[in-house]
Enzyme design. Structure first.
Site, PDB file in Angstrom:
ATOM      1  N   TRP A 167       0.828  -1.223  -0.204  1.00  0.00           N
ATOM      2  CA  TRP A 167      -0.072  -0.116   0.071  1.00  0.00           C
ATOM      3  C   TRP A 167       0.846   1.244  -0.058  1.00  0.00           C
ATOM      4  O   TRP A 167       2.044   1.405   0.810  1.00  0.00           O
ATOM      5  CB  TRP A 167      -0.834  -0.055   1.216  1.00  0.00           C
ATOM      6  CG  TRP A 167      -1.625   1.160   1.684  1.00  0.00           C
ATOM      7  CD1 TRP A 167      -2.651   1.695   0.394  1.00  0.00           C
ATOM      8  CD2 TRP A 167      -1.921   1.892   2.850  1.00  0.00           C
ATOM      9  NE1 TRP A 167      -3.171   2.794   1.164  1.00  0.00           N
ATOM     10  CE2 TRP A 167      -2.916   2.677   2.380  1.00  0.00           C
ATOM     11  CE3 TRP A 167      -1.816   1.543   3.911  1.00  0.00           C
ATOM     12  CZ2 TRP A 167      -3.357   3.584   3.498  1.00  0.00           C
ATOM     13  CZ3 TRP A 167      -1.941   2.439   5.104  1.00  0.00           C
ATOM     14  CH2 TRP A 167      -2.978   3.473   4.580  1.00  0.00           C
ATOM     15  N   ASP A 248      -1.391  -6.222   9.025  1.00  0.00           N
ATOM     16  CA  ASP A 248      -2.307  -5.045   8.513  1.00  0.00           C
ATOM     17  C   ASP A 248      -3.587  -5.941   7.752  1.00  0.00           C
ATOM     18  O   ASP A 248      -3.190  -6.664   6.943  1.00  0.00           O
ATOM     19  CB  ASP A 248      -1.757  -4.162   7.645  1.00  0.00           C
ATOM     20  CG  ASP A 248      -2.439  -2.876   7.190  1.00  0.00           C
ATOM     21  OD1 ASP A 248      -3.636  -2.908   7.869  1.00  0.00           O
ATOM     22  OD2 ASP A 248      -1.790  -2.035   6.356  1.00  0.00           O
ATOM     23  N   LYS A 284     -13.669  -0.710   4.073  1.00  0.00           N
ATOM     24  CA  LYS A 284     -14.071  -1.561   3.524  1.00  0.00           C
ATOM     25  C   LYS A 284     -15.272  -2.688   3.603  1.00  0.00           C
ATOM     26  O   LYS A 284     -16.315  -2.508   3.239  1.00  0.00           O
ATOM     27  CB  LYS A 284     -13.073  -2.519   2.824  1.00  0.00           C
ATOM     28  CG  LYS A 284     -12.401  -1.812   1.612  1.00  0.00           C
ATOM     29  CD  LYS A 284     -11.356  -0.772   2.075  1.00  0.00           C
ATOM     30  CE  LYS A 284     -10.347  -0.151   1.218  1.00  0.00           C
ATOM     31  NZ  LYS A 284      -9.652   1.112   1.852  1.00  0.00           N
TER      32      LYS A 284
END
Length: 447
Positions: A167, A248, A284
């Site tokens: 990311w 993560d 999300k």
């Protein structure tokens, strides 16, 4: 005084003020500030919005869209909002520094499991954060201050290893804290898959007790995850080398459609006794993008306020949190807490998550079918276009090169990042044919 005289006097005074400001000797305190480049993803979105082409496609932003390309408010979230709005006992007071307790406890159970020994033994300290970004920041800040193997080390020697690629915000977050960032091999562009042996070789040779950032599921940006058997091999080396896992997990539920299946890696790391922390995001899987709801959980070796105990960990997390945001936001935490703690709402949420994940999986199948069987698009990797369906989660690494991506943006009005990453959630039954045809032309060099 006549109106004309009054007007003339005002104009004269305004001119005097302007001259004074222009001749001001005030020091330019920010003369050395350089102009920062725009964020690549948000720049793509801006370009998409300004584009008037009727068939334009936005595959850049990491946010779920329904089959009409619109933002999706989960039905269970809409229901929870009504319940909250009708509850006259709620106020607008500050939350505790660590966040809404019913939210943080439920978040920990969601990722570690209802019957997790770590939770039952009181070894998990969880605080509410500003989504996954805040969790990454607070987790790194905590390690910077308190990770024992880093005691006495210079900032340049406090290294966090991140996958190549990862990311885009990971590096910026860690660098801003003062940590050094080093990449490790993860993605193999030749196979458009996991560079598994290179990954294992790195883990075997990295210094003992190193901090390794690991995407727990639905790797961003590649969509390439290890299999359970591969995870087991990875964890074996973590234990052997006494590595610290910085986990993560921003897409729990999005990889497989199952919240429990997508938590498998986190639970395996935890059950095997790997020292770790976990960053969670509800952007999300609950569609709470703008509410910025996340959590950071740090697993201690034991409970209590003794040396290395969870109470000590929790106390320092609160000190750090207080100095940064003081108190986390309330509204999204109430939504998430209600859904996580109400059995009926939780079941509805599982259905909503499954619906989103399955629509993405269906888009993968349709894209594969179009490229492979209908258009017979030349393959960009050794396994045809099978990587489209073998990758999981919101994103897919197409295998396209920068020139092909540039052609798609500039000539095809298809907005994707230069590394070939696309958000599968941006595809739907209305635009997938156009996208597949445009991709086919880009690969053939005829776009």
């Amino acid at each position: 005084m006549s109106p004309s005289s009054s007007s003339s006097s005002a104009e004269k005074r305004l001119s005097q003020v302007e001259n004074h400001l222009n001749n001001s000797t005030m020091t330019d305190a920010f003369s050395t500030v350089p102009l920062a480049p725009p964020d690549a993803i948000f720049a793509l979105t801006s370009g998409y919005k300004a584009d008037t082409f009727p068939q334009k496609v936005n595959l850049g932003v990491g946010a779920y869209r329904d089959n009409n390309g619109n933002p999706f408010v989960l039905p269970v979230v809409a229901k929870a909002k009504v319940i909250i709005a009708q509850d006259n006992t709620l106020d607008h007071e500050y939350l505790p520094i660590g966040g809404l307790p019913t939210f943080t406890s439920a978040s920990a159970k969601l990722i570690f499991g209802e019957n997790s020994p770590a939770i039952k033994e009181g070894r998990v300290s969880t605080v509410q954060t500003i989504s996954g970004t805040g969790a990454n920041h607070l987790g790194a800040l905590f390690l910077d201050r308190f990770y024992t193997p880093w005691n006495g080390k210079a900032q340049k020697d406090k290294i966090i290893y991140i996958s190549n690629p990862t990311w885009a915000n990971h590096k910026a977050i860690f660098n801003n804290i003062g940590l050094s960032v080093v990449e490790y091999p993860y993605y193999d562009p030749k196979t458009i898959g996991l560079a598994f042996e290179a990954y294992l070789d790195f883990l075997r040779n990295v210094p003992h007790q190193s901090v390794i950032l690991v995407h727990a599921c639905a790797h961003n940006p590649t969509g390439v995850d290890p299999t359970p058997e591969q995870w087991k091999e990875i964890v074996n080396i973590f234990i052997e080398r006494k590595l610290f896992a910085f986990l993560d997990t921003a897409y729990q539920g999005f990889a497989s459609g199952s919240l429990d299946d997508d938590a498998w890696a986190v639970r395996h790391f935890t059950e095997r006794g790997v020292p770790l922390l976990v960053c969670q995001s509800f952007a999300k899987n609950m569609g709470l993008y703008g509410e910025r709801i996340g959590a950071l959980s740090v697993v201690a070796a034991h409970a209590g306020d003794g040396e290395g105990g969870s109470k000590r960990v929790a106390s320092q997390l609160l000190v750090l949190q207080r100095s940064e945001i003081s108190n986390p936001p309330t509204f999204g935490a109430r939504i998430a807490s209600l859904i996580l703690n109400d059995p009926a709402l939780f079941k509805e949420w599982e259905q909503d998550v499954s619906l989103m994940a399955n629509r993405i999986i269906e888009m993968r199948k349709q894209l594969f079918e179009l490229l492979t069987n209908k258009l017979k698009t030349p393959a960009v990797g050794p396994n045809g276009w099978s990587h489209i369906t073998s990758q999981i989660g919101m994103f897919s690494f197409t295998g396209l090169n920068p020139a092909q991506c540039k052609a798609l943006v500039e000539k095809g009005h298809v907005y994707l990042t230069a590394n070939g990453r696309i958000s599968m959630a941006g595809l739907n039954t209305n635009n997938i044919q156009y996208f597949a045809e445009s991709l086919d032309k880009a690969v053939r060099g005829t776009l």
